[in-house]
Design an enzyme around this catalytic site. Structure first.
Site, PDB file in Angstrom:
ATOM      1  N   ARG A  10      30.543  33.894  40.553  1.00  0.00           N
ATOM      2  CA  ARG A  10      31.327  32.738  40.130  1.00  0.00           C
ATOM      3  C   ARG A  10      30.757  31.411  40.654  1.00  0.00           C
ATOM      4  O   ARG A  10      30.695  30.426  39.908  1.00  0.00           O
ATOM      5  CB  ARG A  10      32.759  32.904  40.643  1.00  0.00           C
ATOM      6  CG  ARG A  10      33.727  31.853  40.138  1.00  0.00           C
ATOM      7  CD  ARG A  10      35.047  31.924  40.920  1.00  0.00           C
ATOM      8  NE  ARG A  10      35.567  33.255  41.058  1.00  0.00           N
ATOM      9  CZ  ARG A  10      36.459  33.831  40.253  1.00  0.00           C
ATOM     10  NH1 ARG A  10      36.932  33.149  39.233  1.00  0.00           N
ATOM     11  NH2 ARG A  10      36.872  35.050  40.484  1.00  0.00           N
TER      12      ARG A  10
ATOM     13  N   TYR B  81      33.279  34.537  34.175  1.00  0.00           N
ATOM     14  CA  TYR B  81      34.386  35.399  33.738  1.00  0.00           C
ATOM     15  C   TYR B  81      35.188  34.807  32.573  1.00  0.00           C
ATOM     16  O   TYR B  81      36.374  35.081  32.444  1.00  0.00           O
ATOM     17  CB  TYR B  81      35.312  35.728  34.919  1.00  0.00           C
ATOM     18  CG  TYR B  81      34.578  36.319  36.096  1.00  0.00           C
ATOM     19  CD1 TYR B  81      34.017  37.591  36.015  1.00  0.00           C
ATOM     20  CD2 TYR B  81      34.412  35.605  37.280  1.00  0.00           C
ATOM     21  CE1 TYR B  81      33.322  38.131  37.087  1.00  0.00           C
ATOM     22  CE2 TYR B  81      33.714  36.145  38.356  1.00  0.00           C
ATOM     23  CZ  TYR B  81      33.175  37.401  38.249  1.00  0.00           C
ATOM     24  OH  TYR B  81      32.482  37.931  39.303  1.00  0.00           O
TER      25      TYR B  81
ATOM     26  N   GLU C 110      26.105  38.634  47.096  1.00  0.00           N
ATOM     27  CA  GLU C 110      26.185  38.792  45.633  1.00  0.00           C
ATOM     28  C   GLU C 110      27.110  37.762  44.988  1.00  0.00           C
ATOM     29  O   GLU C 110      28.136  38.121  44.405  1.00  0.00           O
ATOM     30  CB  GLU C 110      26.751  40.172  45.292  1.00  0.00           C
ATOM     31  CG  GLU C 110      25.875  41.326  45.652  1.00  0.00           C
ATOM     32  CD  GLU C 110      26.596  42.659  45.499  1.00  0.00           C
ATOM     33  OE1 GLU C 110      25.905  43.674  45.472  1.00  0.00           O
ATOM     34  OE2 GLU C 110      27.842  42.689  45.424  1.00  0.00           O
ATOM     35  N   PRO C 111      26.788  36.497  45.061  1.00  0.00           N
ATOM     36  CA  PRO C 111      27.677  35.516  44.413  1.00  0.00           C
ATOM     37  C   PRO C 111      27.517  35.520  42.898  1.00  0.00           C
ATOM     38  O   PRO C 111      26.409  35.646  42.377  1.00  0.00           O
ATOM     39  CB  PRO C 111      27.187  34.179  44.985  1.00  0.00           C
ATOM     40  CG  PRO C 111      25.768  34.411  45.370  1.00  0.00           C
ATOM     41  CD  PRO C 111      25.610  35.879  45.667  1.00  0.00           C
TER      42      PRO C 111
ATOM     43  N   ARG D  34      41.427  34.220  31.604  1.00  0.00           N
ATOM     44  CA  ARG D  34      41.791  34.135  33.023  1.00  0.00           C
ATOM     45  C   ARG D  34      43.207  33.606  33.276  1.00  0.00           C
ATOM     46  O   ARG D  34      43.898  34.117  34.159  1.00  0.00           O
ATOM     47  CB  ARG D  34      40.747  33.340  33.812  1.00  0.00           C
ATOM     48  CG  ARG D  34      39.345  33.989  33.759  1.00  0.00           C
ATOM     49  CD  ARG D  34      38.391  33.412  34.789  1.00  0.00           C
ATOM     50  NE  ARG D  34      38.800  33.761  36.141  1.00  0.00           N
ATOM     51  CZ  ARG D  34      39.420  32.961  36.957  1.00  0.00           C
ATOM     52  NH1 ARG D  34      39.707  31.729  36.599  1.00  0.00           N
ATOM     53  NH2 ARG D  34      39.778  33.365  38.159  1.00  0.00           N
TER      54      ARG D  34
ATOM     55  N   GLY E 103      32.196  36.486  46.068  1.00  0.00           N
ATOM     56  CA  GLY E 103      33.600  36.116  46.196  1.00  0.00           C
ATOM     57  C   GLY E 103      33.876  34.676  46.541  1.00  0.00           C
ATOM     58  O   GLY E 103      35.039  34.287  46.706  1.00  0.00           O
TER      59      GLY E 103
ATOM     60  N   CYS F  90      48.239  34.598  18.708  1.00  0.00           N
ATOM     61  CA  CYS F  90      49.641  34.898  18.441  1.00  0.00           C
ATOM     62  C   CYS F  90      50.358  35.409  19.675  1.00  0.00           C
ATOM     63  O   CYS F  90      50.848  36.548  19.697  1.00  0.00           O
ATOM     64  CB  CYS F  90      49.732  35.893  17.297  1.00  0.00           C
ATOM     65  SG  CYS F  90      49.123  35.160  15.794  1.00  0.00           S
ATOM     66  N   GLU F  91      50.371  34.626  20.722  1.00  0.00           N
ATOM     67  CA  GLU F  91      51.095  34.981  21.947  1.00  0.00           C
ATOM     68  C   GLU F  91      51.520  33.694  22.629  1.00  0.00           C
ATOM     69  O   GLU F  91      50.721  32.763  22.738  1.00  0.00           O
ATOM     70  CB  GLU F  91      50.173  35.726  22.933  1.00  0.00           C
ATOM     71  CG  GLU F  91      49.676  37.021  22.403  1.00  0.00           C
ATOM     72  CD  GLU F  91      49.430  38.045  23.497  1.00  0.00           C
ATOM     73  OE1 GLU F  91      49.939  37.877  24.625  1.00  0.00           O
ATOM     74  OE2 GLU F  91      48.731  39.014  23.187  1.00  0.00           O
TER      75      GLU F  91
ATOM     76  N   SER G 249      37.416  38.056  45.120  1.00  0.00           N
ATOM     77  CA  SER G 249      36.812  36.957  44.384  1.00  0.00           C
ATOM     78  C   SER G 249      37.699  35.718  44.452  1.00  0.00           C
ATOM     79  O   SER G 249      38.914  35.832  44.624  1.00  0.00           O
ATOM     80  CB  SER G 249      36.647  37.417  42.934  1.00  0.00           C
ATOM     81  OG  SER G 249      35.685  36.659  42.268  1.00  0.00           O
TER      82      SER G 249
END
Ligand code: LLP
Length: 473
Positions: A325, A431, A322-323, A370, A280, A401-402, A242
């Site tokens: 994104r 995504y 199969e797109p 992401r 992808g 909290c990171e 991808s």
């Protein structure tokens, strides 16, 4: 103009920080005369007022246009070779009932990868014949559901799955429509976690011969499928990964699968009628990304498929892709409200120090995982107003909290960006909502579709009640 030594090499200081780079935005997003971002005639301020922030904002026209563009481009490119091509929208990128309906009404089919996605497809009224099902570990319940819905194709990922599905279908006096997912051994240039066709990962049937038997798992699966009373073998499938820009990986995979089809013909005397080349296709998240338009991709693929089939003496199989994104991603931006802003002084690679401004927003890794998962880069602009101020090096961070809770790692934003402004992050249609979580008990944001001057909810946001509703005590 304040250039920052902290800026990555690919990031240039914007000549105009208010400008919207067309490749990164839905085509009907503009900045209006008042300086506000608007989409299909609805302003960021109006959206935030009506629906709150954070908010996923989808341009319906843009989503539909990208879906149609793939369908039309691949149909045209493959018309003479195999009568056109089928495009399956990969629902894992972003799926809800409304989006499934858009996709179907634009003439696409739908690729699902779980029982849950099949449930959405069913609710949207998509006929089973137009659905595919993926997964490296499909449950019996998912396979049964696929058979119940009369799925056009089940993409089988392993020999044990083939046996399980074949037995299940045979016990119902049926045949399952099967594609076999092969791993053509292509390592695509993308993040390791989203490359899927090299040997050392969990997906698909390897085309490499077993050192002891000399037979590859892929060849063994073809033989088993062809001899099975519960299976109709339609063809082969591959998906190399991808967010890929280079055409070479796709072309090499297509050549390898066609070579394999030719081997099947030689061994079994059968030309399998279908070949799926996966998804992808990369999109522009930042100025560093330069995606190819679908028509260009389609033409290049058709040239490779046509020439390879000719060379091998094969009839051209029906091609599908199969797109996910490339259809969903650029159609959407996330609207955030800015909060705390602070500046820190950090060491630079050159031995000095420089300032980095942290701009906090009211979402973060729960609505866009992401950056944390794949080191993905994004971009952002001030959405509630234009600014003539100098643009300064900034990092947009979430409220979780990171310290890794980064939304946009590096971006030049106007110096006068202040608490209470609206920020828009483009390219969040794929995504992001799909990977969203309730980390830190933060509710998932709503998704609105905007078209013709009107915005409507297509997924409502979660409430505190939703968050508490599964606690049993
Ligand atoms: N077909 C199959 C079999 C897939 O596994 C995928 C994506 C697609 C099609 C669609 O690929 P696309 O055109 O969207 O690149 N969460 C990661 C991406 C995971 C991709 C999973 N499979 C990310 O955010 O980058």
């Amino acid at each position: 103009m304040t250039l920052s030594p902290l800026a990555p090499e690919w990031l240039s200081h914007p000549a105009d920080a208010n400008a919207l780079r067309p490749l990164m935005w839905a085509r009907d997003v503009t900045r209006n005369d008042a300086g506000e971002i608007e989409v299909a005639g609805v302003s960021a301020g109006a959206l935030a007022k009506q629906f709150g922030t954070p908010l996923f904002v989808v341009s319906e026209a843009d989503f539909r246009a990208r879906a149609r563009d793939f369908k039309d481009s691949f149909d045209a490119a493959f018309a003479d070779l195999c009568g056109g091509a089928d495009v399956y929208y990969a629902g894992k990128a972003f799926l809800c009932t409304e989006v499934a309906r858009w996709v179907a009404s634009e003439g696409l089919r739908l690729d699902t990868c779980s029982g849950g996605e099949l449930a959405v497809a069913r609710r949207a009224g998509i006929p089973g014949a137009n659905l595919g099902l993926h997964g490296n570990n499909k449950s019996d319940a998912e396979l049964t559901r696929a058979l119940d819905m009369g799925l056009g194709r089940i993409v089988v990922d392993s020999l044990p799955e083939l046996e399980r599905l074949g037995a299940l279908a045979a016990s119902r006096g049926e045949r399952a429509n099967v594609m076999l997912r092969l791993t053509p051994g292509v390592h695509a240039h993308t993040h390791d976690f989203i490359a899927t066709a090299h040997e050392d990962q969990k997906f698909g049937l390897s085309m490499a011969p077993d050192p002891e038997t000399g037979v590859s798992p892929a060849a063994a699966a073809v033989a088993a499928a062809l001899g099975h009373g519960g299976i109709t073998l339609l063809g082969l499938h591959c998906h190399i990964g991808s967010q890929i820009f280079e055409p070479e990986g796709f072309e090499l995979a297509a050549k390898r699968l066609l070579g394999f089809l030719s081997g099947v013909k030689a061994e079994h005397g059968i030309e399998l009628p279908e070949l799926d080349l996966g998804g992808g296709y990369g999109i522009a998240y930042t100025e560093a990304d330069t995606p190819r338009p679908p028509a260009e991709i389609a033409k290049a693929m058709a040239a490779v498929v046509g020439a390879t089939c000719k060379e091998l003496g094969l009839a051209v199989p029906r091609i599908s892709i199969e797109p996910g994104r490339a259809i969903a991603g650029p159609s959407t931006f996330t609207l955030y409200r800015t909060g705390t802003i602070k500046t820190v002084r950090v060491d630079t690679a050159g031995g000095g120090t420089a300032e980095r401004r942290y701009v906090s927003v009211d979402g973060g890794m729960s609505d866009n995982a992401r950056p944390v998962l794949y080191d993905a880069d994004y971009s952002a602009v001030l959405a509630s107003r234009a600014s003539e101020d100098d643009a300064v090096m900034s990092r947009v961070v979430g409220k979780h909290c990171e310290s890794g809770d980064i939304v946009v790692r590096d971006v030049y934003l106007p110096a006068d960006t202040a608490d209470g402004d609206l920020l828009a992050v483009p390219g969040t249609g794929a995504y992001c909502w799909a990977l969203s979580s309730n980390y830190n008990y933060i509710a998932r944001p709503p998704v609105v579709a905007v078209a013709n001057g009107a915005a409507r909810l297509i997924i409502r946001g979660e409430t505190e009640e939703d968050l508490l509703s599964r606690d049993v005590s």
